[in-house]
Write a protein that holds these residues in place. Structure first.
Motif, mmCIF file in Angstrom:
data_model
loop_
_atom_site.group_PDB
_atom_site.id
_atom_site.type_symbol
_atom_site.label_atom_id
_atom_site.label_comp_id
_atom_site.label_asym_id
_atom_site.label_seq_id
_atom_site.Cartn_x
_atom_site.Cartn_y
_atom_site.Cartn_z
ATOM 1 N N SER A 142 73.129 -13.903 103.977
ATOM 2 C CA SER A 142 73.213 -14.199 102.550
ATOM 3 C C SER A 142 72.917 -13.194 101.552
ATOM 4 O O SER A 142 73.751 -13.012 100.452
ATOM 5 C CB SER A 142 72.299 -15.565 102.241
ATOM 6 O OG SER A 142 70.976 -15.272 102.085
ATOM 7 N N ILE A 202 76.114 -10.859 101.624
ATOM 8 C CA ILE A 202 77.036 -11.380 100.802
ATOM 9 C C ILE A 202 76.784 -11.322 99.419
ATOM 10 O O ILE A 202 77.755 -11.042 98.599
ATOM 11 C CB ILE A 202 77.330 -12.976 101.495
ATOM 12 C CG1 ILE A 202 78.005 -13.116 102.796
ATOM 13 C CG2 ILE A 202 78.504 -13.641 100.275
ATOM 14 C CD1 ILE A 202 77.636 -14.615 103.232
ATOM 15 N N MET A 239 81.163 -17.582 91.108
ATOM 16 C CA MET A 239 79.836 -17.772 90.894
ATOM 17 C C MET A 239 79.875 -19.249 89.989
ATOM 18 O O MET A 239 79.151 -20.130 90.508
ATOM 19 C CB MET A 239 79.138 -17.029 89.682
ATOM 20 C CG MET A 239 78.612 -15.609 90.593
ATOM 21 S SD MET A 239 77.052 -16.315 91.167
ATOM 22 C CE MET A 239 75.945 -16.282 89.844
ATOM 23 N N LEU A 261 79.374 -18.133 103.195
ATOM 24 C CA LEU A 261 79.980 -17.486 101.831
ATOM 25 C C LEU A 261 79.451 -18.400 100.529
ATOM 26 O O LEU A 261 78.678 -17.581 99.691
ATOM 27 C CB LEU A 261 81.564 -17.754 101.783
ATOM 28 C CG LEU A 261 82.171 -17.114 100.660
ATOM 29 C CD1 LEU A 261 82.228 -15.525 100.767
ATOM 30 C CD2 LEU A 261 83.602 -17.708 100.691
ATOM 31 N N ALA A 262 79.007 -19.411 100.721
ATOM 32 C CA ALA A 262 78.689 -20.229 99.847
ATOM 33 C C ALA A 262 77.272 -19.937 99.478
ATOM 34 O O ALA A 262 76.720 -19.807 98.309
ATOM 35 C CB ALA A 262 78.772 -21.857 100.054
ATOM 36 N N ALA A 263 76.336 -20.040 100.690
ATOM 37 C CA ALA A 263 75.004 -19.539 100.680
ATOM 38 C C ALA A 263 74.945 -18.195 100.059
ATOM 39 O O ALA A 263 73.998 -18.137 99.267
ATOM 40 C CB ALA A 263 74.539 -19.494 102.032
ATOM 41 N N GLY A 264 75.784 -17.205 100.297
ATOM 42 C CA GLY A 264 75.589 -16.112 99.805
ATOM 43 C C GLY A 264 75.854 -15.812 98.221
ATOM 44 O O GLY A 264 74.935 -15.404 97.741
ATOM 45 N N ILE A 265 76.793 -16.614 97.934
ATOM 46 C CA ILE A 265 76.848 -16.856 96.390
ATOM 47 C C ILE A 265 76.012 -17.442 95.729
ATOM 48 O O ILE A 265 75.626 -17.063 94.561
ATOM 49 C CB ILE A 265 78.323 -17.322 95.931
ATOM 50 C CG1 ILE A 265 79.442 -16.562 96.421
ATOM 51 C CG2 ILE A 265 78.524 -17.632 94.643
ATOM 52 C CD1 ILE A 265 80.961 -17.258 96.755
ATOM 53 N N ARG A 266 75.301 -18.428 96.375
ATOM 54 C CA ARG A 266 74.180 -19.269 95.873
ATOM 55 C C ARG A 266 72.944 -18.122 95.695
ATOM 56 O O ARG A 266 72.156 -18.268 94.800
ATOM 57 C CB ARG A 266 73.833 -20.350 96.700
ATOM 58 C CG ARG A 266 74.785 -21.480 96.394
ATOM 59 C CD ARG A 266 74.201 -22.728 96.688
ATOM 60 N NE ARG A 266 75.189 -23.790 96.228
ATOM 61 C CZ ARG A 266 74.947 -25.041 96.006
ATOM 62 N NH1 ARG A 266 73.774 -25.412 96.575
ATOM 63 N NH2 ARG A 266 75.839 -26.023 95.757
ATOM 64 N N ARG A 267 72.817 -17.447 96.843
ATOM 65 C CA ARG A 267 71.752 -16.432 96.935
ATOM 66 C C ARG A 267 71.874 -15.427 95.680
ATOM 67 O O ARG A 267 70.859 -15.240 95.007
ATOM 68 C CB ARG A 267 71.781 -15.532 98.279
ATOM 69 C CG ARG A 267 70.867 -14.428 98.243
ATOM 70 C CD ARG A 267 69.619 -14.966 98.787
ATOM 71 N NE ARG A 267 68.576 -13.634 98.765
ATOM 72 C CZ ARG A 267 68.073 -13.391 99.842
ATOM 73 N NH1 ARG A 267 68.115 -14.435 100.942
ATOM 74 N NH2 ARG A 267 67.145 -12.600 100.181
ATOM 75 N N TYR A 268 73.027 -15.064 95.492
ATOM 76 C CA TYR A 268 73.394 -14.322 94.163
ATOM 77 C C TYR A 268 72.769 -14.843 92.895
ATOM 78 O O TYR A 268 72.273 -14.352 92.036
ATOM 79 C CB TYR A 268 74.816 -13.536 94.016
ATOM 80 C CG TYR A 268 74.972 -12.496 93.048
ATOM 81 C CD1 TYR A 268 74.609 -11.391 92.926
ATOM 82 C CD2 TYR A 268 75.716 -13.242 91.834
ATOM 83 C CE1 TYR A 268 74.791 -10.656 91.880
ATOM 84 C CE2 TYR A 268 75.912 -12.359 90.833
ATOM 85 C CZ TYR A 268 75.530 -10.957 90.802
ATOM 86 O OH TYR A 268 75.575 -10.304 89.726
ATOM 87 N N GLY A 269 73.156 -16.123 92.888
ATOM 88 C CA GLY A 269 72.906 -16.976 91.544
ATOM 89 C C GLY A 269 71.421 -17.221 91.443
ATOM 90 O O GLY A 269 71.001 -16.948 90.319
ATOM 91 N N ARG A 270 70.653 -17.393 92.569
ATOM 92 C CA ARG A 270 69.427 -17.790 92.632
ATOM 93 C C ARG A 270 68.677 -16.163 92.085
ATOM 94 O O ARG A 270 67.797 -16.257 91.085
ATOM 95 C CB ARG A 270 68.794 -18.032 93.793
ATOM 96 C CG ARG A 270 69.002 -19.499 94.049
ATOM 97 C CD ARG A 270 68.499 -19.705 95.324
ATOM 98 N NE ARG A 270 68.497 -21.322 95.881
ATOM 99 C CZ ARG A 270 68.202 -21.858 96.964
ATOM 100 N NH1 ARG A 270 67.203 -21.113 97.638
ATOM 101 N NH2 ARG A 270 68.394 -22.996 97.322
ATOM 102 N N THR A 292 70.160 -13.800 90.366
ATOM 103 C CA THR A 292 70.191 -13.409 88.873
ATOM 104 C C THR A 292 69.418 -14.393 88.235
ATOM 105 O O THR A 292 68.851 -14.037 87.005
ATOM 106 C CB THR A 292 71.597 -13.711 88.566
ATOM 107 O OG1 THR A 292 72.616 -13.299 89.570
ATOM 108 C CG2 THR A 292 72.203 -13.272 87.284
#
Lengths: 189, 364
Positions: free
Chosen positions: A126, A129, A145, B52-61, B63
């Protein structure tokens, strides 16, 4: 429930702020739980920096749950935060292969079971990604996002990013995902 | 139909997204899980979507965590700023209270003064209980006559220019008068405030004597009054009560003439003997400009005047009685302080620097 009316009111106010997307709720939650979580982490071979990081993560997990309507108010918010912090710390210690302290409390009754997605978020994959997403650029980064993090509908995304309609957003999202996969496959090579 | 041609729900990207994001019910979820139980490509597709969803969430977290850190830091600095202001305000209050207490107990805010190199030695040459020698008695009576003449001489006062005070603060040092100019003493001015009851008569002989004895310089000092007996403290309390004040005023009116008591002591200044004339005057006769300086009964406004051969110390205090003054002694005299002991109280003075350098005029 033993908690006083004041606690209930306080929790209700924080949950309401979270539903509205007000991040000030996170600051309030953080400050009210700081002592408790720090004391726990310090007792279990952690540092104050670990405690700070752990508490921030626990607070954000609660935020996610509330925003996705996956949160059930079965105990005080502080109980949820404490249980989440404990679970996160247990997993981190396991990853670091450290001895787990006997000081871990009994399983606290809080609806904090992590989903498969929550566990995946903590993986190294993750992280890769997330880095690829930065490289993806705008508007794909924001679009993905909004869809995966903020759980916005196609119509909401169309309005916010000024797309013609939901179908345009759908096709754009498809293109963005393909572009992200390409970045990831390139990095693997 | 072959295995590869078979379609699964994972071919529908929207349904996969809903499954990953938990937007379908648990029952539906179980059904979908059962459908792809034997389909490995489906599971792989689902795993990719989850990553993919986990990676995007990781980025969200991440941020959100960064944003939260900034907010917390800002909150912390605001709190520190708030605490600093509170501390500053508290310090100001404490200092103000300290200054107030200091003023209340120690009088006006005069920095400790350094006495000059030259000495003024106050030497008591007589015992308070011992009868005065004939010579001293004659000196005292002469001094009394001079004082009386000063009080009874209104024309002389009006003819003189007013004295210029060296400083308007707590300690005022006045300049010496030229030899040919006749100036009133400040005590005289005070007496002129009273006016009534004084004999308006010019005495030529006395006038000449006084002219010779004009003070070359003078200074206002505030003495710290320390009570030494319970009786005197009670007396002071009585004096300050409204009823007692009324009675006191009446008594003062009756005794006004008699209140201006004095006593002569011999002091030694360097190698020269001088008369030290202790005088007491009612507080009412104090000039208005000096009355404002009086903050409590613990202070005694005092005027020190020095002339060629004598030193006069006039205390403006109602608490002193003629008997008290009669028994006055100089308890202690150092370079920078003077303590006069009376039966029930003790008056301490701090002598400012400059006073001792008497030969040089303070201001030209």
């Amino acid at each position: 429930m033993k908690s006083s009316i004041f606690f209930l009111n306080d929790d209700a106010r924080i949950l309401d702020l979270m539903k509205k997307g007000d991040e000030e709720a996170l600051v309030t939650l953080y400050q009210s739980n700081r002592k408790m979580v720090t004391s726990f982490v310090l007792r279990n071979s952690g540092t104050s920096d670990d405690a700070e990081d752990l508490l921030q993560e626990a607070v954000i997990i609660l935020w996610e749950r509330v925003r996705e309507d996956r949160f059930e108010y079965s105990s005080k918010l502080s109980t949820f935060i404490y249980a989440t912090a404990q679970n996160l710390w247990r997993r981190r210690l396991a990853r670091m292969k450290k001895e787990i302290s006997v000081e871990f409390d009994e399983k606290i009754e809080a609806n904090d079971d992590p989903s498969i997605l929550d566990e995946l978020v903590e993986n190294e994959r993750s992280k890769t990604i997330a880095l690829a997403l930065v490289k993806l650029g705008e508007p794909c980064k924001t679009l993905l996002m909004l869809f995966y993090w903020e759980n916005s509908s196609m119509d909401e995304i169309a309005k916010r990013l000024k797309f013609a309609n939901a179908d345009t957003v759908k096709s754009k999202k498809y293109q963005c995902k393909k572009a992200l996969e390409k970045i990831l496959s390139d990095e693997r090579i | 139909m072959s295995e590869s041609d078979k379609t699964y729900w994972t071919d529908d990207p929207e349904l996969v997204e809903k499954y990953v994001l938990g937007k379908i019910s648990d029952v539906e979820c179980q059904r979908l899980d059962a459908e792809i139980a034997d389909c490995e490509p489906c599971k792989e597709k689902l795993r990719q979507e989850m990553e993919l969803a986990a990676g995007i969430r990781r980025y969200g977290r991440d941020t959100m965590k960064a944003s939260l850190k900034i907010k917390l830091r800002r909150e912390q600095s605001t709190q520190i700023f708030r605490y600093q202001w509170i501390s500053f305000a508290a310090a100001v209050v404490v200092i103000a209270i300290g200054v107030g207490v200091y003023r209340m107990w120690f009088g006006d805010l005069v920095a400790p003064t350094k006495f000059g190199n030259k000495e003024i030695v106050f030497k008591q040459t007589e015992s308070p209980n011992k009868p005065l020698e004939e010579k001293d008695k004659s000196k005292e009576s002469e001094s009394l006559k001079k004082e009386e003449a000063q009080v009874k001489e209104p024309n002389r006062r009006s003819a003189r220019p007013s004295r210029v005070e060296e400083r308007a603060s707590d300690v005022a040092i006045a300049e010496s008068a030229p030899a040919q100019t006749q100036k009133p003493t400040i005590a005289d001015q005070a007496q002129s405030n009273q006016g009534a009851g004084s004999t308006q008569q010019h005495v030529e002989g006395k006038f000449k004597k006084i002219e010779a004895e004009q003070p070359t310089r003078s200074i206002w000092l505030i003495g710290s009054v320390t009570m030494v007996s319970e009786k005197s403290r009670q007396g002071l309390q009585e004096q300050t009560s409204p009823r007692a004040l009324g009675l006191k005023e009446e008594q003062q009116k009756n005794d006004n003439a008699g209140r201006d008591q004095n006593k002569t002591l011999i002091v030694k200044r360097g190698k020269v003997d001088k008369n030290l004339v202790l005088q007491q005057r009612p507080f009412k006769s104090l000039p208005r400009s000096r009355q404002s300086q009086m903050s409590s009964q613990r202070h005694a406004e005092t005027l020190i005047e020095e002339s060629g051969s004598s030193l006069s110390l006039t205390i403006f205090n109602d608490a002193l009685s003629p008997e008290d003054l009669e028994q006055a002694v100089i308890e202690r005299s150092t370079d920078d302080s003077l303590v006069i002991a009376l039966p029930n109280q003790r008056i301490s003075y701090r002598i400012p620097s400059g006073w001792n350098e008497q030969q040089r005029p303070l201001r030209r």
